[in-house]
Motif scaffolding. Structure first.
Motif, PDB file in Angstrom:
ATOM      1  N   ALA A   3      37.331 -17.090  -6.104  1.00 60.13           N
ATOM      2  CA  ALA A   3      37.518 -17.869  -4.881  1.00 60.13           C
ATOM      3  C   ALA A   3      38.171 -17.039  -3.778  1.00 60.13           C
ATOM      4  O   ALA A   3      37.926 -17.257  -2.604  1.00 60.13           O
ATOM      5  N   ALA A   4      38.963 -16.042  -4.201  1.00 57.08           N
ATOM      6  CA  ALA A   4      39.777 -15.317  -3.238  1.00 57.08           C
ATOM      7  C   ALA A   4      38.943 -14.553  -2.211  1.00 57.08           C
ATOM      8  O   ALA A   4      39.326 -14.463  -1.046  1.00 57.08           O
ATOM      9  N   ARG A   7      37.001 -15.837   1.710  1.00 55.93           N
ATOM     10  CA  ARG A   7      37.587 -16.226   2.986  1.00 55.93           C
ATOM     11  C   ARG A   7      36.697 -15.833   4.137  1.00 55.93           C
ATOM     12  O   ARG A   7      36.176 -14.721   4.193  1.00 55.93           O
ATOM     13  N   PRO A  15      41.686 -24.855   4.679  1.00 49.27           N
ATOM     14  CA  PRO A  15      42.266 -25.547   3.517  1.00 49.27           C
ATOM     15  C   PRO A  15      43.172 -26.696   3.923  1.00 49.27           C
ATOM     16  O   PRO A  15      43.204 -27.727   3.254  1.00 49.27           O
ATOM     17  N   PHE A  16      43.868 -26.517   5.032  1.00 50.28           N
ATOM     18  CA  PHE A  16      44.817 -27.568   5.423  1.00 50.28           C
ATOM     19  C   PHE A  16      44.085 -28.812   5.915  1.00 50.28           C
ATOM     20  O   PHE A  16      44.586 -29.915   5.789  1.00 50.28           O
ATOM     21  N   LEU A  19      43.558 -30.595   2.887  1.00 51.41           N
ATOM     22  CA  LEU A  19      44.806 -31.084   2.286  1.00 51.41           C
ATOM     23  C   LEU A  19      45.460 -32.175   3.122  1.00 51.41           C
ATOM     24  O   LEU A  19      46.286 -32.929   2.624  1.00 51.41           O
ATOM     25  N   PHE A  22      45.803 -35.911   1.962  1.00 58.48           N
ATOM     26  CA  PHE A  22      46.703 -36.002   0.813  1.00 58.48           C
ATOM     27  C   PHE A  22      48.146 -35.806   1.244  1.00 58.48           C
ATOM     28  O   PHE A  22      49.034 -36.583   0.895  1.00 58.48           O
ATOM     29  N   LEU A  26      51.271 -38.284   0.985  1.00 58.04           N
ATOM     30  CA  LEU A  26      52.378 -37.785   0.183  1.00 58.04           C
ATOM     31  C   LEU A  26      53.697 -37.933   0.936  1.00 58.04           C
ATOM     32  O   LEU A  26      54.706 -38.391   0.394  1.00 58.04           O
ATOM     33  N   LEU A 283      59.034 -30.706 -16.711  1.00 66.60           N
ATOM     34  CA  LEU A 283      57.964 -30.035 -15.980  1.00 66.60           C
ATOM     35  C   LEU A 283      58.019 -28.537 -16.205  1.00 66.60           C
ATOM     36  O   LEU A 283      57.020 -27.890 -16.511  1.00 66.60           O
ATOM     37  N   LEU A 287      55.211 -26.120 -17.864  1.00 65.68           N
ATOM     38  CA  LEU A 287      54.606 -24.979 -17.183  1.00 65.68           C
ATOM     39  C   LEU A 287      54.870 -23.688 -17.946  1.00 65.68           C
ATOM     40  O   LEU A 287      54.008 -22.832 -18.066  1.00 65.68           O
TER      41      LEU A 287
ATOM     42  N   PHE B 100      42.741 -26.460  -3.206  1.00 62.33           N
ATOM     43  CA  PHE B 100      43.517 -25.631  -4.131  1.00 62.33           C
ATOM     44  C   PHE B 100      42.625 -24.700  -4.944  1.00 62.33           C
ATOM     45  O   PHE B 100      43.007 -23.591  -5.266  1.00 62.33           O
ATOM     46  N   ALA B 101      41.436 -25.171  -5.252  1.00 57.79           N
ATOM     47  CA  ALA B 101      40.578 -24.367  -6.124  1.00 57.79           C
ATOM     48  C   ALA B 101      39.829 -23.289  -5.366  1.00 57.79           C
ATOM     49  O   ALA B 101      39.537 -22.240  -5.910  1.00 57.79           O
ATOM     50  N   THR B 104      42.470 -19.429  -0.582  1.00 58.09           N
ATOM     51  CA  THR B 104      43.800 -18.854  -0.740  1.00 58.09           C
ATOM     52  C   THR B 104      44.514 -19.049   0.584  1.00 58.09           C
ATOM     53  O   THR B 104      43.937 -18.805   1.641  1.00 58.09           O
ATOM     54  N   PHE B 105      45.719 -19.495   0.521  1.00 57.15           N
ATOM     55  CA  PHE B 105      46.477 -19.657   1.759  1.00 57.15           C
ATOM     56  C   PHE B 105      47.959 -19.603   1.435  1.00 57.15           C
ATOM     57  O   PHE B 105      48.371 -19.793   0.290  1.00 57.15           O
ATOM     58  N   SER B 106      48.758 -19.329   2.446  1.00 56.64           N
ATOM     59  CA  SER B 106      50.189 -19.211   2.183  1.00 56.64           C
ATOM     60  C   SER B 106      50.754 -20.588   1.872  1.00 56.64           C
ATOM     61  O   SER B 106      50.326 -21.599   2.433  1.00 56.64           O
ATOM     62  N   ARG B 109      50.992 -22.086  -3.698  1.00 59.47           N
ATOM     63  CA  ARG B 109      51.691 -22.289  -4.956  1.00 59.47           C
ATOM     64  C   ARG B 109      52.725 -23.397  -4.844  1.00 59.47           C
ATOM     65  O   ARG B 109      52.823 -24.282  -5.692  1.00 59.47           O
ATOM     66  N   LEU B 111      52.893 -25.840  -2.689  1.00 57.00           N
ATOM     67  CA  LEU B 111      52.269 -27.158  -2.536  1.00 57.00           C
ATOM     68  C   LEU B 111      51.748 -27.668  -3.869  1.00 57.00           C
ATOM     69  O   LEU B 111      51.855 -28.845  -4.179  1.00 57.00           O
ATOM     70  N   VAL B 113      52.867 -26.912  -6.888  1.00 57.48           N
ATOM     71  CA  VAL B 113      54.004 -27.331  -7.718  1.00 57.48           C
ATOM     72  C   VAL B 113      54.507 -28.702  -7.279  1.00 57.48           C
ATOM     73  O   VAL B 113      54.840 -29.562  -8.093  1.00 57.48           O
ATOM     74  N   LEU B 114      54.491 -28.921  -5.974  1.00 55.57           N
ATOM     75  CA  LEU B 114      54.908 -30.223  -5.447  1.00 55.57           C
ATOM     76  C   LEU B 114      54.002 -31.327  -5.979  1.00 55.57           C
ATOM     77  O   LEU B 114      54.464 -32.394  -6.402  1.00 55.57           O
ATOM     78  N   ALA B 115      52.696 -31.026  -5.998  1.00 60.35           N
ATOM     79  CA  ALA B 115      51.740 -32.010  -6.505  1.00 60.35           C
ATOM     80  C   ALA B 115      51.991 -32.304  -7.983  1.00 60.35           C
ATOM     81  O   ALA B 115      51.916 -33.443  -8.433  1.00 60.35           O
ATOM     82  N   VAL B 116      52.298 -31.234  -8.735  1.00 53.39           N
ATOM     83  CA  VAL B 116      52.573 -31.423 -10.159  1.00 53.39           C
ATOM     84  C   VAL B 116      53.855 -32.231 -10.344  1.00 53.39           C
ATOM     85  O   VAL B 116      53.938 -33.121 -11.197  1.00 53.39           O
TER      86      VAL B 116
END
Lengths: 294, 278
Positions: A3-4, A7, A15-16, A19, A22, A26, A283, A287, B100-101, B104-106, B109, B111, B113-116
């Motif tokens: 995926a990386a 870009r 991505p935002f 997001l 959600f 949240l 948690l 992990l 997320f899948a 890649t963005f800053s 990770r 975010l 963890v927050l979801a988890v």
């Protein structure tokens, strides 16, 4: 990860965009109430213009015997349900695998019924198992052995076991389903390879099935921990919102609920907040285990 | 293993499974039979009066006519809330999971963890501040006030992150080469992950259907109640609802989730098998 390298320039905000919905919900329905809860726990009891009292509620809780009891009960309850459900579900899934394909869906469905049922209905059905002399458990097992009928919901020695039994009844089938789905996803090649090394089915289970199922089992355990600490409906209907005789069945959410009923919102929130570090620890452990698996 | 050995172990497994199936199934059978019992029959020792003397539909009729609770209102409310919540949760989580899948963005990770962390904090624990906040938003005693807080789910985000990670990269590249905008790429992927969407929607529907504490705090008027609340009212000893009516309501409360599961069962299991092990 593939995926990386996908870009595209100028799409950093992309991505935002995905997001955003959600994150919006949240913030509104999780972050704000959480912050509200923390704030509430630092203020005197009562809603509205309560004065700031700092850590007073927390100090009071540390000395509150009922709080300690509730914590201890919740721990015992959660741990006991995991210790009973996980091996039992593994075993049932294993048994289901051995039956004919045609019967399997019917049986899985039957085992899953309790998980599909609203907890309050479950609690009522469960009463029939526990309800005094007429209950099935006493009628079929305890009394034929010549013993006194056990008062499962009144005798402090049995209340917690009763609640654990209810959880076992509720979730075992559900977890069996997950484990079964996991087992069916394990590539056959692994077993064929294992068969070259040893013929022992126990060894196959131990060295192939179990390690492959780790993510599933992790999910099951985390699910049960969260559910254990949020049990409300079941205990509420069975024990009428009380902790039962001598608080033997007092769980943390019940205690929060009791405090709320007397408008002690500060104390109630302090109890909730005090559980956060414990859940975060769970948690972290999850992990950590996951990373070690990978 | 020989074919014969397989049959033997199959039969043995059935024998061992029997008691568990009974333990699960008998209480439900008793519930359904309870619809037809009079109160006197109902409280007799189970072993002597498991089956009712007569089968009459009186109790079901009383329940559906709304003699004890406005049943159709309540049932409709529960359906609306649960469907809405499931749809919202699937939409939000699928979009977030895709982000997320596939990007890649800053801060990714953090975010995540927050979801988890969301999964691990039971909403019930923060019901009181949530309730007072819902009031401030002007959503008290409204179905939206019950539905909206439930659309955020950590479990869903984790699930869909996993799902979209498994979609072969070639599909994405093909879509992108065609010059599709990112949102179009996402939408074209949806039919591919259809079983996953359905499965998660089902799980969330069931959870929403069972929710008790938050509706209890938010909803006050009688026609806006959801099923768990109506059930709690029917079960309340002081209401003197006939046991048969209680059992009829309980049965109706199980039917939607049971039917939903029976219909989606196969899709659900195969999408789980694909996911859990990898």
């Amino acid at each position: 990860m593939a995926a990386a390298d996908q870009r595209t320039p100028g799409a950093r905000w992309m991505p935002f965009l995905f997001l955003l919905p959600f994150l919006f919900f949240l913030l509104i329905f999780w972050v704000i109430p959480l912050v509200g809860g923390v704030k509430m726990s630092l203020h005197a009891n009562g809603l509205g213009r309560a004065e700031f009292v700092g850590l007073e509620h927390y100090q009071a809780l540390a000395k509150d015997e009922r709080y300690i009891t509730a914590l201890r009960n919740s721990f015992t309850y959660t741990l006991a349900s995991i210790v009973v459900i996980v091996p039992l579900a593994l075993w049932l899934a294993h048994l289901l695998r051995a039956t004919t394909r045609r019967l399997r869906p019917v049986m899985t469905f039957a085992l899953l019924l309790p998980a599909l049922t609203p907890p309050s209905v479950l609690a009522v059905l469960f009463l029939m198992l526990f309800h005094g002399k007429n209950g099935l458990l006493n009628q079929l097992f305890v009394m034929p052995l010549g013993l006194e009928p056990v008062s499962w919901l009144k005798d402090p020695d049995f209340i917690l076991s009763g609640l654990v039994l209810q959880t076992v009844w509720r979730w075992t089938g559900f977890m069996t389903f997950f484990i079964l789905a996991g087992m069916e996803g394990i590539p056959r090649v692994y077993y064929e390879a294992a068969r070259l090394v040893t013929g022992s089915r126990w060894q196959h289970f131990w060295h192939v099935t179990l390690p492959q199922l780790r993510p599933v089992l992790l999910f099951v355990a985390v699910y049960l921990v969260v559910d254990g600490f949020s049990l409300f409906s079941g205990a509420f209907v069975l024990l009428g919102g009380s902790g039962g005789t001598a608080d033997a069945g007092l769980l943390t959410v019940t205690y929060v609920f009791q405090k709320t009923r007397f408008f002690e919102y500060g104390t109630a929130s302090a109890i909730s907040v005090s559980l956060l570090p414990l859940l975060m620890l769970a948690l972290w452990a999850a992990l950590f285990l996951r990373r070690r698996t990978a | 293993m020989s074919a014969q050995g397989k049959t033997v172990s199959g039969a043995l497994s059935l024998l061992l499974l029997g008691p568990f199936l009974m333990a699960v199934f008998v209480p439900f059978l008793w519930m359904v039979l309870g619809i037809f019992k009079t109160n006197a029959e109902f409280f007799q020792p189970l072993t002597s009066a498991f089956f009712p003397a007569h089968y009459e539909w009186q109790n079901v009729v009383e329940l559906l006519e709304g003699k004890w609770v406005p049943f159709w209102d309540v049932f409709g409310n529960s359906l609306a809330v649960s469907l809405g919540q499931a749809f919202g949760a699937v939409t939000l989580s699928a979009m977030a999971g895709y982000a997320f899948a596939r990007f890649t963005f800053s801060g990714k990770r953090l975010l995540f963890v927050l979801a988890v962390a969301l999964v691990l904090v039971p909403r019930q624990l923060f019901a009181v501040p949530l309730f007072s906040w819902v009031n401030e938003l002007g959503l008290s005693d409204s179905l939206l006030g019950v539905m909206l807080p439930g659309v955020v789910t950590g479990l869903g985000v984790i699930y869909f992150t996993q799902v979209f990670r498994q979609v072969p990269v070639e599909y994405l590249q093909a879509a992108r080469v065609c010059g599709a905008a990112e949102l179009r790429v996402f939408l074209t992927l949806l039919p591919l992950v259809w079983p996953a969407l359905l499965s998660y929607g089902m799980i969330h529907f069931i959870l929403a259907w069972h929710e008790h504490l938050i509706p209890m705090l938010v909803l006050t008027s009688e026609t806006k109640q959801t099923l768990p609340l109506a059930l709690a009212k029917l079960y309340d000893v002081s209401q003197r609802t006939p046991q048969g009516v209680q059992m009829a309501a309980s049965t109706f409360a199980v039917i939607p989730t049971a039917v939903l599961f029976a219909v989606c069962h196969r899709k659900f299991k195969s999408s789980l098998s694909d996911m859990l092990v990898h």
